[in-house]
Motif scaffolding. Structure first.
Motif, PDB file in Angstrom:
ATOM      1  N   GLY A 163       0.815  -1.212   0.000  1.00  0.00           N
ATOM      2  CA  GLY A 163       0.000   0.000   0.000  1.00  0.00           C
ATOM      3  C   GLY A 163       0.848   1.261   0.000  1.00  0.00           C
ATOM      4  N   ARG A 164       1.889   1.273   0.828  1.00  0.00           N
ATOM      5  CA  ARG A 164       2.789   2.439   0.847  1.00  0.00           C
ATOM      6  C   ARG A 164       3.430   2.650  -0.515  1.00  0.00           C
ATOM      7  N   GLY A 165       3.835   1.546  -1.153  1.00  0.00           N
ATOM      8  CA  GLY A 165       4.436   1.645  -2.489  1.00  0.00           C
ATOM      9  C   GLY A 165       3.450   2.169  -3.514  1.00  0.00           C
ATOM     10  N   ALA A 166       2.231   1.665  -3.485  1.00  0.00           N
ATOM     11  CA  ALA A 166       1.203   2.110  -4.437  1.00  0.00           C
ATOM     12  C   ALA A 166       0.891   3.583  -4.238  1.00  0.00           C
ATOM     13  N   LEU A 167       0.771   4.006  -2.982  1.00  0.00           N
ATOM     14  CA  LEU A 167       0.496   5.420  -2.706  1.00  0.00           C
ATOM     15  C   LEU A 167       1.651   6.304  -3.163  1.00  0.00           C
ATOM     16  N   SER A 168       2.863   5.866  -2.908  1.00  0.00           N
ATOM     17  CA  SER A 168       4.037   6.644  -3.319  1.00  0.00           C
ATOM     18  C   SER A 168       4.106   6.789  -4.835  1.00  0.00           C
ATOM     19  N   ASP A 169       3.895   5.685  -5.546  1.00  0.00           N
ATOM     20  CA  ASP A 169       3.930   5.729  -7.013  1.00  0.00           C
ATOM     21  C   ASP A 169       2.849   6.656  -7.563  1.00  0.00           C
ATOM     22  N   ALA A 170       1.646   6.525  -7.040  1.00  0.00           N
ATOM     23  CA  ALA A 170       0.539   7.357  -7.525  1.00  0.00           C
ATOM     24  C   ALA A 170       0.779   8.825  -7.205  1.00  0.00           C
ATOM     25  N   LYS A 171       1.285   9.090  -6.012  1.00  0.00           N
ATOM     26  CA  LYS A 171       1.559  10.482  -5.624  1.00  0.00           C
ATOM     27  C   LYS A 171       2.597  11.105  -6.560  1.00  0.00           C
ATOM     28  N   THR A 206       3.249  10.280  -9.637  1.00  0.00           N
ATOM     29  CA  THR A 206       2.631  10.461 -10.947  1.00  0.00           C
ATOM     30  C   THR A 206       1.792  11.732 -10.984  1.00  0.00           C
ATOM     31  N   PHE A 207       0.945  11.920  -9.986  1.00  0.00           N
ATOM     32  CA  PHE A 207       0.086  13.103  -9.953  1.00  0.00           C
ATOM     33  C   PHE A 207       0.894  14.377  -9.742  1.00  0.00           C
ATOM     34  N   GLU A 208       1.854  14.346  -8.838  1.00  0.00           N
ATOM     35  CA  GLU A 208       2.647  15.548  -8.574  1.00  0.00           C
ATOM     36  C   GLU A 208       3.497  15.940  -9.775  1.00  0.00           C
TER      37      GLU A 208
END
Length: 110
Positions: A29-37, A39-41
């Protein structure tokens, strides 16, 4: 952005095994959130993330209220035999949320 670790399947395991399984899911979950963040940023979109543990539908609804969100956006996977139906978590959120919910159909390729 919210990621919920669904720990309900591990409730019958002993504490050590349950903690190990949940920690592995938390790391994912931490990895998925980091990757998505990232990408958006990279596109100039500010993102706040949160990792929770529990029943996904309940946690999404609680977070929507806690964070005073205007719109819940969530993916849903549809089985071949029920193409017109949402997944159980999506269905729970769509029918219980106090705010609009946008569901996005995901395929195995996404």
């Amino acid at each position: 952005m919210l990621y919920v670790v669904d720990d309900r399947a591990f409730l019958t395991l002993d504490d050590a095994m349950q903690n190990e399984a949940v920690e592995q899911l938390r790391a994912e979950g931490r990895g998925a959130l980091s990757d998505a963040k990232q990408t958006f940023e990279a596109e100039g979109v500010a993102v706040e993330t949160e990792l929770r543990r529990g029943d996904p539908g309940e946690e999404i609804l609680d977070y929507a209220g806690d964070a005073d969100v205007d719109l819940v956006v969530m993916g849903t996977r549809r089985g071949d035999f029920q193409n017109s139906m949402l997944g159980s978590v999506s269905r729970e959120v769509v029918t219980s949320a106090d705010v609009p919910v946008l569901t996005v159909s995901l395929t195995d390729d996404e």
